[in-house]
Write an enzyme that holds these catalytic residues in place. Structure first.
Site, mmCIF file in Angstrom:
data_model
loop_
_atom_site.group_PDB
_atom_site.id
_atom_site.type_symbol
_atom_site.label_atom_id
_atom_site.label_comp_id
_atom_site.label_asym_id
_atom_site.label_seq_id
_atom_site.Cartn_x
_atom_site.Cartn_y
_atom_site.Cartn_z
ATOM 1 N N ASN A 4 18.196 -68.026 -66.638
ATOM 2 C CA ASN A 4 19.254 -68.530 -67.520
ATOM 3 C C ASN A 4 19.679 -67.411 -68.462
ATOM 4 O O ASN A 4 19.110 -66.318 -68.436
ATOM 5 C CB ASN A 4 18.786 -69.792 -68.261
ATOM 6 C CG ASN A 4 17.592 -69.515 -69.138
ATOM 7 O OD1 ASN A 4 17.673 -68.734 -70.088
ATOM 8 N ND2 ASN A 4 16.455 -70.125 -68.828
ATOM 9 N N ASP B 270 13.852 -75.992 -66.306
ATOM 10 C CA ASP B 270 13.346 -77.355 -66.109
ATOM 11 C C ASP B 270 12.771 -77.541 -64.711
ATOM 12 O O ASP B 270 11.889 -78.356 -64.511
ATOM 13 C CB ASP B 270 14.477 -78.365 -66.344
ATOM 14 C CG ASP B 270 14.885 -78.377 -67.811
ATOM 15 O OD1 ASP B 270 13.980 -78.355 -68.661
ATOM 16 O OD2 ASP B 270 16.107 -78.365 -68.106
ATOM 17 N N LYS C 155 10.975 -62.410 -47.961
ATOM 18 C CA LYS C 155 12.396 -62.489 -48.297
ATOM 19 C C LYS C 155 13.135 -63.355 -47.260
ATOM 20 O O LYS C 155 12.949 -63.159 -46.052
ATOM 21 C CB LYS C 155 12.999 -61.083 -48.320
ATOM 22 C CG LYS C 155 14.431 -61.104 -48.794
ATOM 23 C CD LYS C 155 15.086 -59.741 -48.750
ATOM 24 C CE LYS C 155 16.564 -59.917 -48.985
ATOM 25 N NZ LYS C 155 17.350 -58.771 -48.550
ATOM 26 N N ASP D 115 6.580 -79.502 -69.101
ATOM 27 C CA ASP D 115 7.272 -79.378 -70.382
ATOM 28 C C ASP D 115 6.245 -78.872 -71.399
ATOM 29 O O ASP D 115 5.349 -79.606 -71.818
ATOM 30 C CB ASP D 115 7.855 -80.729 -70.808
ATOM 31 C CG ASP D 115 8.760 -80.578 -72.018
ATOM 32 O OD1 ASP D 115 8.377 -79.852 -72.966
ATOM 33 O OD2 ASP D 115 9.863 -81.155 -72.014
ATOM 34 N N ILE D 116 6.381 -77.602 -71.737
ATOM 35 C CA ILE D 116 5.355 -76.941 -72.564
ATOM 36 C C ILE D 116 5.339 -77.551 -73.961
ATOM 37 O O ILE D 116 4.275 -77.863 -74.516
ATOM 38 C CB ILE D 116 5.633 -75.423 -72.626
ATOM 39 C CG1 ILE D 116 5.709 -74.849 -71.203
ATOM 40 C CG2 ILE D 116 4.548 -74.712 -73.432
ATOM 41 C CD1 ILE D 116 6.320 -73.487 -71.108
ATOM 42 N N PHE E 26 13.208 -76.174 -79.881
ATOM 43 C CA PHE E 26 14.618 -75.822 -79.954
ATOM 44 C C PHE E 26 15.370 -76.715 -78.974
ATOM 45 O O PHE E 26 14.798 -77.163 -77.976
ATOM 46 C CB PHE E 26 14.834 -74.345 -79.588
ATOM 47 C CG PHE E 26 14.670 -73.415 -80.762
ATOM 48 C CD1 PHE E 26 13.437 -73.270 -81.378
ATOM 49 C CD2 PHE E 26 15.757 -72.705 -81.257
ATOM 50 C CE1 PHE E 26 13.282 -72.428 -82.474
ATOM 51 C CE2 PHE E 26 15.606 -71.860 -82.356
ATOM 52 C CZ PHE E 26 14.367 -71.716 -82.962
ATOM 53 N N LYS F 61 15.286 -85.974 -78.527
ATOM 54 C CA LYS F 61 14.295 -85.028 -77.999
ATOM 55 C C LYS F 61 13.086 -84.930 -78.923
ATOM 56 O O LYS F 61 11.946 -84.867 -78.474
ATOM 57 C CB LYS F 61 14.986 -83.665 -77.875
ATOM 58 C CG LYS F 61 14.266 -82.679 -77.020
ATOM 59 C CD LYS F 61 15.162 -81.483 -76.699
ATOM 60 C CE LYS F 61 16.279 -81.865 -75.737
ATOM 61 N NZ LYS F 61 17.152 -80.739 -75.423
#
Ligand code: C5P
Length: 399
Positions: A208, A276, A286, A304-305, A322, A336
């Site tokens: 990301n 996620d 490969k 989910d840490i 965050f 959340k």
């Protein structure tokens, strides 16, 4: 600021040694006294006479020249200081410090001291980035040595990059910080930062746009308030801050392992943009392109840490998550906070038009049990400093 402070200044052998003369002047201007030690190589760059004249004190150069050596003069010299500063700290000095050498005055003092140590590395850019130096740096940081610099710029050897010794004013600021205890002194804070990379095959991955800038600024701000910081980072595009313990990971699962290993902590701040999902059974070879055949990727959910730590047995007193959203920012973030079980959520709008993801600024909402605070748009560094102060307040007076 530094009245009555005694600085043991070890001047190593590098061209940057000339800047240490200015550092002595600045230190004395702040009321500190300087006990100078010149290594053999250091004396090739600045003369004992200039150092002694500026320090207003004799220069120590030789282990066996200490007149009181029979009374363990080197031990006394190393203990009488409030802080030991090594500037410039060469690649060789770093290597010897990290291995615990004690075969000349400087290394013996560094081994014998019971006081904090601050180093200002200075060396050629390749020497700085050499894996051996980076290994030594990690060892020294883990040993509790504070580090200032090096800066990036043109070097005396004609090359360009990181390796220049910090300017005397910056070293002075680091000395002041090292001698001042902050509100987080004695506290251990865990920070996650950066993106994660989830492999598709050995050469491809899903990532990301997180740069790691906000998490990095936060770790630095917490460090500046005196915290011991464990910094767990994915492959970020900004370098981790100095003076924190860095754990590098790639995937979400590795991040969870590193976070779990770093606990217990007084506070944990989850600024990382964790993927996620991961590709189920990533290929070990490969994947080859085959005309007309498109691969189908199947996903599994990542741990989910934030939720795991918030609801775990080793939950820190303060857990901050965050939330990067592109719409209904506050509503999603409030939900959340409850769902994950953390204390605060720092929420921001990462729609492309905000320029926040990968940019310099951030505009956040701080969501706590008491409600929502809308902070004005400011630099990520300012957000970090403000949040670090709030964290210090919360740890001082738990709600
Ligand atoms: O659920 P969402 O990804 O929006 O939540 C963001 C918060 O949760 C951030 O603090 C992030 O670091 C954390 N997180 C996590 N592990 C995940 C996903 C998100 O710790 N797998």
């Amino acid at each position: 600021m530094l009245a009555d402070k005694r600085i043991l200044l070890i001047i190593g052998g590098g061209i940057a040694a000339y800047k240490s003369l200015e550092l002595i002047r600045l230190l004395r201007g702040q009321g500190a006294s300087v006990v100078p030690v010149l290594t053999r190589a250091g004396a090739e760059f600045v003369t004992p006479l200039s150092v002694a004249a500026l320090a207003g004190a004799p220069v120590h150069q030789d282990l066996f020249d200490l007149t009181t050596e029979s009374e363990m003069g080197h031990i006394q010299l190393s203990r009488a200081a409030d802080l030991v500063v090594v500037a410039p700290c060469t690649a060789d000095l770093m290597a010897r410090m990290s291995r615990g050498h004690a075969d000349d005055l400087a290394s013996t003092l560094l081994m014998a001291t019971d006081k904090p140590v601050l180093i200002a590395p200075a060396m050629n850019v390749h020497m700085w980035s050499h894996p051996a130096t980076q290994r030594n740096l990690a060892t020294l940081i883990a040993d509790g040595v504070a580090v200032t610099g090096p800066d990036t710029g043109d070097m005396a050897c004609g090359e360009h990059g990181p390796g220049r010794m910090s300017e005397p004013g910056a070293i002075l600021a680091a000395i002041e910080a090292a001698l001042t205890s902050g509100p987080l002194t004695g506290k251990h804070v865990l920070v996650t930062s950066g993106p994660t990379h989830e492999p598709i095959d050995p050469v491809r991955y899903i990532a990301n746009r997180s740069s790691g800038a906000q998490g990095t600024a936060l770790a630095a701000a917490l460090r500046d308030l005196g915290a011991r910081v464990s910094f767990v980072t994915g492959p970020a595009s900004v370098a981790p801050p100095y003076g924190v313990e860095v754990f590098r990971v790639e995937t979400a699962r590795q991040m969870l392992d590193a976070v779990t290993a770093a606990l217990p902590a007084d506070a944990a701040i989850f600024a990382a943009a964790v993927a996620d999902w991961r590709v189920q059974s990533a290929a070990t070879q490969k994947m080859k392109k085959q005309p007309g055949v498109l691969p189908a990727l199947h996903f599994s959910e990542n741990p989910d840490i934030l939720a795991t730590v918030s609801q775990g047995a080793q939950r820190p007193a303060l857990v901050v998550g965050f939330a990067a959203e592109t719409r209904d920012v506050v509503e999603h973030a409030q939900a959340k906070r409850t769902r994950k079980g953390c204390d605060w959520i720092v929420a921001n709008d990462v729609s492309p038009e905000t320029g926040i993801m990968g940019g310099q600024d951030n505009a956040v909402h701080l969501i706590t049990a008491n409600g929502v605070e809308d902070w004005p748009r400011m630099s990520k560094i300012d957000v970090a400093q403000r949040l670090a102060r709030r964290i210090a307040d919360a740890l001082e007076a738990p709600a």
